[in-house]
Design a protein around this motif. Sequence first.
Motif, PDB file in Angstrom:
ATOM      1  N   SER A  22      46.050  30.834  47.572  1.00 39.40           N
ATOM      2  CA  SER A  22      45.518  29.922  46.563  1.00 39.40           C
ATOM      3  C   SER A  22      44.051  29.600  46.827  1.00 39.40           C
ATOM      4  N   THR A  23      43.715  29.374  48.077  1.00 33.98           N
ATOM      5  CA  THR A  23      42.331  29.092  48.452  1.00 33.98           C
ATOM      6  C   THR A  23      41.438  30.295  48.164  1.00 33.98           C
ATOM      7  N   ARG A  24      41.944  31.488  48.433  1.00 32.27           N
ATOM      8  CA  ARG A  24      41.143  32.703  48.253  1.00 32.27           C
ATOM      9  C   ARG A  24      40.849  33.023  46.787  1.00 32.27           C
ATOM     10  N   ILE A  25      41.692  32.559  45.875  1.00 35.51           N
ATOM     11  CA  ILE A  25      41.443  32.869  44.462  1.00 35.51           C
ATOM     12  C   ILE A  25      40.691  31.742  43.742  1.00 35.51           C
ATOM     13  N   GLN A  26      40.459  30.628  44.405  1.00 33.77           N
ATOM     14  CA  GLN A  26      39.694  29.551  43.776  1.00 33.77           C
ATOM     15  C   GLN A  26      38.282  30.045  43.459  1.00 33.77           C
ATOM     16  N   GLY A  27      37.868  29.852  42.235  1.00 29.68           N
ATOM     17  CA  GLY A  27      36.528  30.261  41.829  1.00 29.68           C
ATOM     18  C   GLY A  27      36.359  31.757  41.653  1.00 29.68           C
ATOM     19  N   LEU A  28      37.452  32.507  41.718  1.00 29.97           N
ATOM     20  CA  LEU A  28      37.401  33.959  41.557  1.00 29.97           C
ATOM     21  C   LEU A  28      37.739  34.293  40.100  1.00 29.97           C
ATOM     22  N   PHE A  29      36.914  35.138  39.488  1.00 26.64           N
ATOM     23  CA  PHE A  29      37.112  35.488  38.082  1.00 26.64           C
ATOM     24  C   PHE A  29      37.111  36.993  37.911  1.00 26.64           C
ATOM     25  N   TYR A  30      38.047  37.467  37.058  1.00 29.00           N
ATOM     26  CA  TYR A  30      38.029  38.867  36.658  1.00 29.00           C
ATOM     27  C   TYR A  30      37.027  38.964  35.515  1.00 29.00           C
ATOM     28  N   LEU A  31      36.011  39.789  35.702  1.00 29.83           N
ATOM     29  CA  LEU A  31      34.935  39.903  34.723  1.00 29.83           C
ATOM     30  C   LEU A  31      35.141  41.118  33.829  1.00 29.83           C
ATOM     31  N   SER A  32      35.149  40.858  32.539  1.00 29.26           N
ATOM     32  CA  SER A  32      35.189  41.928  31.544  1.00 29.26           C
ATOM     33  C   SER A  32      34.250  41.459  30.441  1.00 29.26           C
ATOM     34  N   GLU A  33      34.702  41.455  29.215  1.00 25.40           N
ATOM     35  CA  GLU A  33      33.893  40.866  28.154  1.00 25.40           C
ATOM     36  C   GLU A  33      34.012  39.346  28.192  1.00 25.40           C
ATOM     37  N   SER A  34      34.747  38.845  29.165  1.00 25.67           N
ATOM     38  CA  SER A  34      34.903  37.416  29.404  1.00 25.67           C
ATOM     39  C   SER A  34      35.067  37.214  30.903  1.00 25.67           C
ATOM     40  N   GLU A  35      35.268  35.982  31.295  1.00 28.16           N
ATOM     41  CA  GLU A  35      35.581  35.654  32.690  1.00 28.16           C
ATOM     42  C   GLU A  35      36.959  35.026  32.691  1.00 28.16           C
ATOM     43  N   ALA A  36      37.879  35.585  33.468  1.00 29.22           N
ATOM     44  CA  ALA A  36      39.241  35.068  33.502  1.00 29.22           C
ATOM     45  C   ALA A  36      39.626  34.722  34.935  1.00 29.22           C
ATOM     46  N   ASP A  84      59.457  37.783  53.299  1.00 29.05           N
ATOM     47  CA  ASP A  84      60.863  37.491  52.988  1.00 29.05           C
ATOM     48  C   ASP A  84      61.331  38.199  51.714  1.00 29.05           C
ATOM     49  N   ASN A  85      60.519  39.143  51.209  1.00 22.01           N
ATOM     50  CA  ASN A  85      60.823  39.969  50.035  1.00 22.01           C
ATOM     51  C   ASN A  85      60.802  39.223  48.709  1.00 22.01           C
ATOM     52  N   THR A  86      60.197  38.028  48.651  1.00 24.14           N
ATOM     53  CA  THR A  86      59.987  37.404  47.356  1.00 24.14           C
ATOM     54  C   THR A  86      58.679  37.947  46.781  1.00 24.14           C
ATOM     55  N   CYS A  87      58.634  38.016  45.476  1.00 25.57           N
ATOM     56  CA  CYS A  87      57.491  38.617  44.794  1.00 25.57           C
ATOM     57  C   CYS A  87      56.557  37.526  44.262  1.00 25.57           C
ATOM     58  N   VAL A  88      55.277  37.752  44.473  1.00 28.25           N
ATOM     59  CA  VAL A  88      54.233  36.854  43.992  1.00 28.25           C
ATOM     60  C   VAL A  88      53.335  37.648  43.050  1.00 28.25           C
ATOM     61  N   ALA A  89      52.930  37.011  41.959  1.00 27.25           N
ATOM     62  CA  ALA A  89      52.030  37.658  41.001  1.00 27.25           C
ATOM     63  C   ALA A  89      50.727  36.883  40.907  1.00 27.25           C
ATOM     64  N   LEU A  90      49.638  37.614  40.806  1.00 30.33           N
ATOM     65  CA  LEU A  90      48.335  37.045  40.476  1.00 30.33           C
ATOM     66  C   LEU A  90      48.033  37.517  39.062  1.00 30.33           C
ATOM     67  N   ASN A  91      47.998  36.575  38.131  1.00 30.35           N
ATOM     68  CA  ASN A  91      47.811  36.909  36.723  1.00 30.35           C
ATOM     69  C   ASN A  91      46.371  36.622  36.300  1.00 30.35           C
ATOM     70  N   THR A  92      45.809  37.552  35.560  1.00 31.90           N
ATOM     71  CA  THR A  92      44.506  37.392  34.950  1.00 31.90           C
ATOM     72  C   THR A  92      44.495  38.253  33.697  1.00 31.90           C
ATOM     73  N   TYR A  93      43.327  38.425  33.099  1.00 29.52           N
ATOM     74  CA  TYR A  93      43.265  39.293  31.923  1.00 29.52           C
ATOM     75  C   TYR A  93      41.836  39.815  31.744  1.00 29.52           C
ATOM     76  N   ALA A  94      41.765  40.871  30.985  1.00 27.76           N
ATOM     77  CA  ALA A  94      40.478  41.448  30.574  1.00 27.76           C
ATOM     78  C   ALA A  94      40.402  41.370  29.054  1.00 27.76           C
ATOM     79  N   ILE A  95      39.206  41.204  28.550  1.00 25.43           N
ATOM     80  CA  ILE A  95      38.974  41.321  27.108  1.00 25.43           C
ATOM     81  C   ILE A  95      38.280  42.661  26.916  1.00 25.43           C
ATOM     82  N   GLU A  96      38.926  43.521  26.122  1.00 29.47           N
ATOM     83  CA  GLU A  96      38.417  44.869  25.888  1.00 29.47           C
ATOM     84  C   GLU A  96      38.446  45.158  24.402  1.00 29.47           C
ATOM     85  N   SER A  97      37.299  45.000  23.761  1.00 33.34           N
ATOM     86  CA  SER A  97      37.264  45.239  22.308  1.00 33.34           C
ATOM     87  C   SER A  97      36.688  46.606  22.003  1.00 33.34           C
TER      88      SER A  97
END
Length: 132
Positions: A10-24, A119-132
Amino acid sequence: MENQILPELSTRIQGLFYLSESEAPLVIEQLGALSKEQVSTKIAELNAAAPDALVTVEPDAFFEKILKSADPNDDIVIANANKFQELHSFLKSNFSGIQVTRIEDGVKVPIIITAFLPDNTCVALNTYAIES
């Protein structure tokens, strides 16, 4: 150990953005106990997507593309790309079965990075890209 991994993630993704035609931003979602074979089905279900809209991207290629596409003259973009590299290293050190999935069925393309805790539980990091 898992009790320490998620807060650090959680700390590592704070302020982290996936950059495409937007910031997510990236958002953590705990998917629970899943087999590796169930991940794609769960992603499709949670995103109300057709299974054939899911495209798997090799994790190393995904993270490398972020670094290579960063504008070398933009310090903020370079710092963000470096944070993605640090995130990738953290995931490889603390998780297994890392997978990157894109849901390609529109302009807004969900991107889901999944990985398994010891412990074999699955964690997801969700983001998105805008691609027009």
